[in-house]
Design a protein around this motif. Structure first.
Motif, mmCIF file in Angstrom:
data_model
loop_
_atom_site.group_PDB
_atom_site.id
_atom_site.type_symbol
_atom_site.label_atom_id
_atom_site.label_comp_id
_atom_site.label_asym_id
_atom_site.label_seq_id
_atom_site.Cartn_x
_atom_site.Cartn_y
_atom_site.Cartn_z
ATOM 1 N N PHE A 264 -1.538 5.792 -3.118
ATOM 2 C CA PHE A 264 -1.766 5.377 -4.497
ATOM 3 C C PHE A 264 -1.713 3.868 -4.682
ATOM 4 N N SER A 265 -0.872 3.185 -3.899
ATOM 5 C CA SER A 265 -0.652 1.756 -4.125
ATOM 6 C C SER A 265 -1.214 0.873 -3.026
ATOM 7 N N GLY A 266 -1.678 1.483 -1.933
ATOM 8 C CA GLY A 266 -2.100 0.686 -0.790
ATOM 9 C C GLY A 266 -0.904 0.298 0.060
ATOM 10 N N GLU A 267 -1.183 -0.303 1.189
ATOM 11 C CA GLU A 267 -0.099 -0.722 2.087
ATOM 12 C C GLU A 267 0.661 -1.877 1.441
ATOM 13 N N PRO B 191 5.408 6.922 -11.642
ATOM 14 C CA PRO B 191 4.924 7.206 -10.290
ATOM 15 C C PRO B 191 4.419 5.953 -9.573
ATOM 16 N N HIS B 192 4.554 5.975 -8.282
ATOM 17 C CA HIS B 192 3.994 4.968 -7.388
ATOM 18 C C HIS B 192 4.723 3.615 -7.453
ATOM 19 N N SER C 107 -4.610 14.643 -15.911
ATOM 20 C CA SER C 107 -4.386 15.236 -14.588
ATOM 21 C C SER C 107 -3.812 14.208 -13.620
ATOM 22 N N GLU C 108 -4.380 13.009 -13.628
ATOM 23 C CA GLU C 108 -3.888 11.966 -12.731
ATOM 24 C C GLU C 108 -2.449 11.565 -13.067
#
Length: 682
Positions: A481-484, A450-451, A223-224
């Motif tokens: 998802f990745s942070g700033e 992704p990301h 799912s992720e």
């Protein structure tokens, strides 16, 4: 009917038909080769086929008439049969009327005429620049080469409901820690092989690596990742043998779709990986072309030590850190020393060389070395996607954008799941004024990986094309998802700049530096933005930092640090210091041009430097070339202080108007595509 068949047989028409079909097949192979090599349009091959179909009844009719001439000899009443047998045969009498047109001479001349017609059409296409897509063509529609049309179809897969496969990292079930990396190598090669299947979406390795040894339920992992099928397995290597356990699972039902155990000699490792990829593709009912099957069966190297070194090199390269990249360079060199014909190792070396330029501002000589290594890779393994991707990266660093585009297009054709090639190609399309064609490629890259990269690059395109809300949405998604990071903060800064909020742009530029203080690209970008916001001290500090952290003064995209320092000196009234910096920048640009650079950013920066040096005509000439190469973002022209000196120049105003018109047309294409994808889109 029986008499007709006998007559056809008597006149040898079967042989004529066979010869014609064989000759037509050869002709079509030649046409296909010329179409690919000359980048002829897709309709050229059907056009040749039509000519051959038209020629078939003409040739058969000619054979029918000519074989019948003289076959029925008249015998005079006064001649005996013996006399006839001894006399020379009479000359054949040409048929009269319309049948008289069916002569071998006319048929041959007609064939030559058809060949000339096809050749003239192809030549006219090439001479008029048909093999090149320009901004005036409006992107791909109506101006695409066959390769670009295939790439557009590959990019469209991002929005299609195809099986999405996640190949999770393989477990190392062996007892020898020295071989712990081997499972990663098997995993990477299997994933690469499976990625060559156009009918599947295969998630990139960096996407699945965080799930190594995960204890999460398979359904949650799928799912992720957005996966509809999951491949997992284990590898055990010992005493020249390898055991691979692998299974394909439907996460929706947790049912096994396929599973197998392989016990083989270590020397069979590549054959096993090909077998597994083929079995997974078949289990998912993916149709493979003969070319895909051939690529699956290819063996990268016969030297397992070289394979081990290459695997370690790729792992080091993927860390995207200077020290790790240096290790990668040495590991790739060691792999090449073991097997000089190992094309993938040459491609890895090219990537590592190019990365020193693109990420850490090394001098252009590194790009020359990258080009040499990539050229060797393509020579050794012309069907390798990684080799062509590496070639494209090296060419891009040298500013040879048209060649880089072709190399990346070929890389994506060979591996439709090559996320890096898709992302790099999208960047290149955006750099030649084709952002509407770039976005589908970014979406494909983002779906595969992704990301990482694609999401923020997509946000940058949205910001520059006047869709700030979509840009901020992409930045927020990446932060979730990745942070700033400096990448997603850069998207927010671009959105602020596009809206004319220079104070917010400057604040975000400072935040970028806080997040990536040693990245010369970030420091050079911050210097540029702070200068535009009027913070001369802050801009100078960032430009000098960019110089300290790189050999070349930061990124060459838009503007390097020397140009910014020169403009700061001009703003402070120090003409002597300004000229020194600007001449240094000019020297850098000219060095790029000497290496074959002809991209719009070279010409754009040349225009800014010439304008700052007080050379308006030379500046306009460079700006003209930038527009010819695809300049499309008005915000970069409107916020460039050097161009204020050209405000009253009629030719420059016309160029600026062209950029605006082009931007509006491309923005309309993007808006229409967004509406098709999502009817509720603005």
């Amino acid at each position: 009917m029986k008499k007709l068949i006998l007559e056809i047989h008597r006149r040898s028409l079967w042989q004529v038909l066979g010869i014609y079909l064989a000759g037509s097949w050869v002709a079509l192979q030649v046409v296909e080769t010329l179409t690919e090599s000359l980048s002829l349009p897709a309709w050229v091959q059907p056009f040749a086929l039509v000519l051959l179909i038209i020629g078939l009844p003409v040739v058969l009719a000619t054979a029918f008439v000519q074989e019948g001439m003289g076959s029925k000899e008249a015998v005079s009443p006064t001649q005996s049969l013996a006399d006839v047998g001894e006399a020379p045969p009479p000359a054949p009498v040409p048929p009269g009327g319309a049948a008289g047109l069916f002569t071998w001479r006319n048929a041959i001349m007609g064939g030559i005429g058809a060949l000339i017609v096809w050749g003239l059409v192809a030549l006219a296409w090439v001479l008029r620049g048909g093999g090149q897509v320009t901004v005036a063509d409006g992107g791909l529609p109506g101006g695409a080469t066959p390769l670009q049309a295939r790439v557009a179809a590959i990019a469209a897969r991002a929005d299609q409901d195809l099986p999405t496969v996640a190949v999770l990292p393989f477990e190392d079930s062996g007892s020898d820690d020295a071989y712990a990396f081997f499972a990663d190598g098997v995993h990477e090669d299997l994933l690469t092989n499976l990625s060559k299947v156009n009918g599947l979406i295969v998630l990139a390795r960096p996407t699945v690596m965080p799930y190594r040894g995960t204890s999460l339920p398979l359904q949650q992992v799928a799912s992720e990742l957005g996966a509809s099928a999951v491949v997992s397995g284990s590898v055990r290597r010992a005493q020249g043998q390898v055991r691979i356990n692998v299974q394909l699972v439907d996460p929706a039902t947790n049912a096994s779709l396929w599973a197998e155990r392989y016990d083989r000699d270590l020397t069979d490792i590549f054959a096993v990986q090909s077998e597994i990829a083929l079995a997974v593709a078949n289990a998912l009912r993916a149709t493979l072309s003969s070319a895909e099957e051939a690529r699956l069966a290819s063996v990268p190297t016969g030297d397992l030590t070289a394979f081990d070194l290459y695997t370690r090199g790729r792992q080091a390269y993927a860390q995207y850190e200077p020290a790790a990249n240096e290790r990668a360079v040495q590991l790739f060199k060691d792999a090449i020393a073991k097997d000089p014909s190992y094309g993938q190792a040459w491609a890895g070396l090219a990537d590592a060389y190019a990365q020193t330029v693109s990420r850490w501002g090394a001098t252009i000589d590194w790009a020359d070395s990258a080009l040499a290594a990539a050229g060797r890779a393509v020579e050794l393994v012309p069907e390798s996607s990684e080799a062509h991707k590496a070639l494209g990266l090296a060419l891009a660093e040298l500013g040879r954008i048209d060649e880089s585009i072709v190399a990346n297009e070929r890389a994506l054709e060979l591996n439709p799941n090559n996320a890096d090639a898709a992302n790099n190609l999208a960047l290149l399309y955006g750099g030649v004024g084709r952002p509407a064609d770039a976005l589908p490629l970014y979406r494909l890259s983002e779906r595969l990986r992704p990301h990482v990269f694609a999401r923020t690059n997509m946000g940058g395109v949205y910001a520059l094309m006047g869709f700030p809300e979509q840009a901020r949405a992409m930045a927020a998604l990446d932060q979730e998802f990745s942070g700033e990071s400096s990448s997603n903060v850069n998207v927010l800064a671009l959105a602020a700049q596009a809206e004319g909020d220079l104070a917010e742009m400057a604040r975000l530029a400072r935040r970028e530096v806080e997040l990536s203080p040693t990245d010369p690209r970030v420091r050079a970008r911050a210097a540029l933005r702070l200068f535009r916001a009027g913070d001369l001290d802050g801009s100078q500090a960032e430009a000098e930092a960019a110089m300290r952290h790189s050999e070349s003064g930061g990124i060459f995209f838009i503007k390097n640090a020397n140009t910014t320092l020169g403009q700061i000196a001009l703003a402070r009234g120090d003409a002597t210091q300004a000229r020194r910096y600007l001449r240094a920048s000019l020297s850098q640009i000219e060095e790029m041009a000497d290496h074959g650079a002809d991209d719009l950013w070279v010409h754009y920066q040349m225009a800014t430097v010439r304008a700052a040096l007080g050379e308006p005509q030379a500046a306009v000439e460079s700006a003209t070339r930038a527009v010819e190469r695809g300049a499309i973002y008005p915000v970069l022209w409107d916020h460039e202080p050097a161009f204020e000196a050209l405000a009253d120049h009629a030719d420059f105003r016309a160029l600026r108007a062209t950029v605006q018109t082009r931007w509006e047309a491309e923005r309309a294409r993007i808006a229409e595509a967004e509406r098709r994808r999502s009817p509720s889109a603005p």
